[in-house]
Design a protein around this motif. Structure first.
Motif, PDB file in Angstrom:
ATOM      1  N   GLN A 162       0.814  -1.210   0.000  1.00  0.00           N
ATOM      2  CA  GLN A 162       0.000   0.000   0.000  1.00  0.00           C
ATOM      3  C   GLN A 162       0.848   1.260   0.000  1.00  0.00           C
ATOM      4  O   GLN A 162       0.583   2.203  -0.736  1.00  0.00           O
ATOM      5  CB  GLN A 162      -0.931   0.003   1.213  1.00  0.00           C
ATOM      6  CG  GLN A 162      -2.140  -0.911   1.100  1.00  0.00           C
ATOM      7  CD  GLN A 162      -3.033  -0.806   2.331  1.00  0.00           C
ATOM      8  OE1 GLN A 162      -2.644  -1.175   3.434  1.00  0.00           O
ATOM      9  NE2 GLN A 162      -4.221  -0.288   2.143  1.00  0.00           N
ATOM     10  N   MET A 163       1.883   1.280   0.844  1.00  0.00           N
ATOM     11  CA  MET A 163       2.735   2.468   0.899  1.00  0.00           C
ATOM     12  C   MET A 163       3.564   2.599  -0.369  1.00  0.00           C
ATOM     13  O   MET A 163       3.835   3.720  -0.835  1.00  0.00           O
ATOM     14  CB  MET A 163       3.639   2.414   2.129  1.00  0.00           C
ATOM     15  CG  MET A 163       4.329   3.740   2.447  1.00  0.00           C
ATOM     16  SD  MET A 163       3.181   5.044   2.991  1.00  0.00           S
ATOM     17  CE  MET A 163       2.940   4.552   4.711  1.00  0.00           C
ATOM     18  N   LEU A 164       3.976   1.484  -0.954  1.00  0.00           N
ATOM     19  CA  LEU A 164       4.712   1.526  -2.216  1.00  0.00           C
ATOM     20  C   LEU A 164       3.849   2.143  -3.320  1.00  0.00           C
ATOM     21  O   LEU A 164       4.317   2.990  -4.088  1.00  0.00           O
ATOM     22  CB  LEU A 164       5.159   0.125  -2.619  1.00  0.00           C
ATOM     23  CG  LEU A 164       6.258  -0.504  -1.763  1.00  0.00           C
ATOM     24  CD1 LEU A 164       6.348  -2.007  -2.019  1.00  0.00           C
ATOM     25  CD2 LEU A 164       7.612   0.158  -2.030  1.00  0.00           C
ATOM     26  N   VAL A 187       9.061  -5.161  -6.008  1.00  0.00           N
ATOM     27  CA  VAL A 187       8.739  -3.919  -5.301  1.00  0.00           C
ATOM     28  C   VAL A 187       8.501  -2.794  -6.303  1.00  0.00           C
ATOM     29  O   VAL A 187       7.559  -2.005  -6.154  1.00  0.00           O
ATOM     30  CB  VAL A 187       9.867  -3.564  -4.315  1.00  0.00           C
ATOM     31  CG1 VAL A 187       9.686  -2.167  -3.759  1.00  0.00           C
ATOM     32  CG2 VAL A 187       9.907  -4.579  -3.176  1.00  0.00           C
ATOM     33  N   VAL A 188       9.332  -2.696  -7.322  1.00  0.00           N
ATOM     34  CA  VAL A 188       9.147  -1.675  -8.346  1.00  0.00           C
ATOM     35  C   VAL A 188       7.791  -1.837  -9.025  1.00  0.00           C
ATOM     36  O   VAL A 188       7.103  -0.846  -9.326  1.00  0.00           O
ATOM     37  CB  VAL A 188      10.281  -1.734  -9.379  1.00  0.00           C
ATOM     38  CG1 VAL A 188       9.989  -0.813 -10.569  1.00  0.00           C
ATOM     39  CG2 VAL A 188      11.611  -1.347  -8.732  1.00  0.00           C
ATOM     40  N   ALA A 189       7.379  -3.070  -9.234  1.00  0.00           N
ATOM     41  CA  ALA A 189       6.075  -3.314  -9.853  1.00  0.00           C
ATOM     42  C   ALA A 189       4.945  -2.726  -9.017  1.00  0.00           C
ATOM     43  O   ALA A 189       3.968  -2.187  -9.559  1.00  0.00           O
ATOM     44  CB  ALA A 189       5.866  -4.812 -10.058  1.00  0.00           C
ATOM     45  N   ILE A 199      12.894   5.436  -8.329  1.00  0.00           N
ATOM     46  CA  ILE A 199      13.222   4.322  -7.440  1.00  0.00           C
ATOM     47  C   ILE A 199      14.598   4.574  -6.823  1.00  0.00           C
ATOM     48  O   ILE A 199      15.624   4.540  -7.492  1.00  0.00           O
ATOM     49  CB  ILE A 199      13.224   2.976  -8.202  1.00  0.00           C
ATOM     50  CG1 ILE A 199      11.912   2.781  -8.962  1.00  0.00           C
ATOM     51  CG2 ILE A 199      13.484   1.836  -7.222  1.00  0.00           C
ATOM     52  CD1 ILE A 199      10.668   2.751  -8.084  1.00  0.00           C
ATOM     53  N   ILE A 200      14.588   4.821  -5.513  1.00  0.00           N
ATOM     54  CA  ILE A 200      15.799   5.088  -4.736  1.00  0.00           C
ATOM     55  C   ILE A 200      15.954   3.944  -3.738  1.00  0.00           C
ATOM     56  O   ILE A 200      14.962   3.477  -3.181  1.00  0.00           O
ATOM     57  CB  ILE A 200      15.684   6.435  -4.000  1.00  0.00           C
ATOM     58  CG1 ILE A 200      15.353   7.561  -4.987  1.00  0.00           C
ATOM     59  CG2 ILE A 200      16.956   6.760  -3.228  1.00  0.00           C
ATOM     60  CD1 ILE A 200      14.841   8.823  -4.331  1.00  0.00           C
TER      61      ILE A 200
END
Length: 321
Positions: A162-164, A187-189, A199-200
């Motif tokens: 959700q936070m991503l 995670v990037v997805a 994306i850091i």
């Protein structure tokens, strides 16, 4: 790079480290805020010592600083460093840290973060702001500084889906942490379901030998595995057995058993220990997996903490020379 892992060197070391980072070609310096140094004081010192670096917090807990105050502080830093980016990294802090500040953990962290970002952006606009939210209320606030075209950017620290997704939607960047390179694509997805945030990712590394530094890595990873958010992230990355065993042993007050549950495989996936060449290769794995802005977190483990830090910084810089 971030100085968030270098508290043992003391706050005065930040100026020398910033100069070294600038000389080696680093583009930004990041700070952290929990119960030690405050983030913005260190960034001010770093900006004076190494004016060629972007300045970033990674992270400041949103429960501890009102959006109006963060807008004031970030705008001040931006005007003092008008040719560099200021990145305001925000996060929902861990319950253990919040308790030390007398703050309860949020029961609606996603809603809180969405509201915080919305209000912070309004405060940075320079317009008069009246805001009635569930968490913050502001009446006729106006930032008494005029920002130019370059304005502070907002970065969200995120672990869960959700936070991503929220970071992808409302932030300029998402900050990943304690994440093996193998787990970056998934995670990037999630971030991309929300939007196009940069994306850091913190890349944890130390020069040295695994056998000598494994205990330090186990302590570090165990501390984070005891926080539910990081525990779930470690499980999603494939280290559920380690996390469950470590938490079970810790609940039985078996500290040695809990540390022993953190495997070498887990260490080398997240808190990498190796030669300079191995560290360079490890860092490149994150970029190959989809990280657009890798940030070194040097782990000062060993008899000479500063020497290990310097060697690790040089190895990481070599990966992107």
């Amino acid at each position: 790079m971030t100085v968030g892992s270098l508290g043992v060197l003391g706050p005065a070391a930040v100026t020398d480290i910033a100069r070294s980072a600038e000389a080696q070609g680093y583009s930004s310096i990041w700070t952290v805020e929990a119960t030690g140094t405050d983030a913005f004081s260190l960034l001010g010192a770093a900006a004076h010592a190494a004016p060629g670096l972007d300045l970033a917090t990674g992270i400041i807990p949103v429960q501890l600083r009102a959006p109006t105050l963060v807008a004031m502080t970030a705008a001040t830093l931006q005007l003092l460093s008008d040719d560099r980016d200021v990145l305001v990294g925000l996060g929902v802090s861990a319950p253990g840290i919040l308790r030390q500040h007398g703050q309860p953990p949020p029961d609606r962290p996603i809603a809180m973060m969405r509201e915080y970002v919305a209000l912070l952006r309004e405060c940075l606009s320079g317009e008069q702001v009246t805001f009635e939210g569930d968490f913050w209320q502001v009446r006729k606030f106006r930032l008494a500084m005029r920002l130019g075209e370059r304005r502070p950017k907002i970065v969200l620290a995120a672990l869960n889906p959700q936070m991503l997704r929220l970071a992808g939607e409302v932030a300029d960047g998402v900050l990943l942490n304690y994440l093996p390179a193998s787990h970056v694509p998934s995670v990037v997805a999630e971030v991309r379901k929300g939007g196009g945030a940069q994306i850091i990712c913190y890349v944890h590394a130390a020069t040295g030998e695994l056998e000598r530094s494994a205990r330090s890595a186990q302590r570090d990873l165990l501390n984070y595995a005891m926080a539910d958010g990081y525990a779930n992230a470690f499980r999603a990355a494939g280290f559920g057995d380690e996390v469950d065993e470590a938490r079970a042993r810790q609940s039985e007050r078996d500290r040695d058993g809990a540390l022993a549950a953190i495997s070498n495989e887990m260490i080398q996936a997240i808190d990498f220990i190796g030669t300079p060449a191995e560290i360079a290769a490890f860092a490149r794995e994150y970029v190959d997996a989809g990280v657009e802005h890798p940030v070194l977190m040097p782990l000062p483990w060993g008899e000479d903490r500063r020497a290990v830090t310097d060697e690790t910084m040089a190895a990481f810089a070599a990966a992107f020379a």
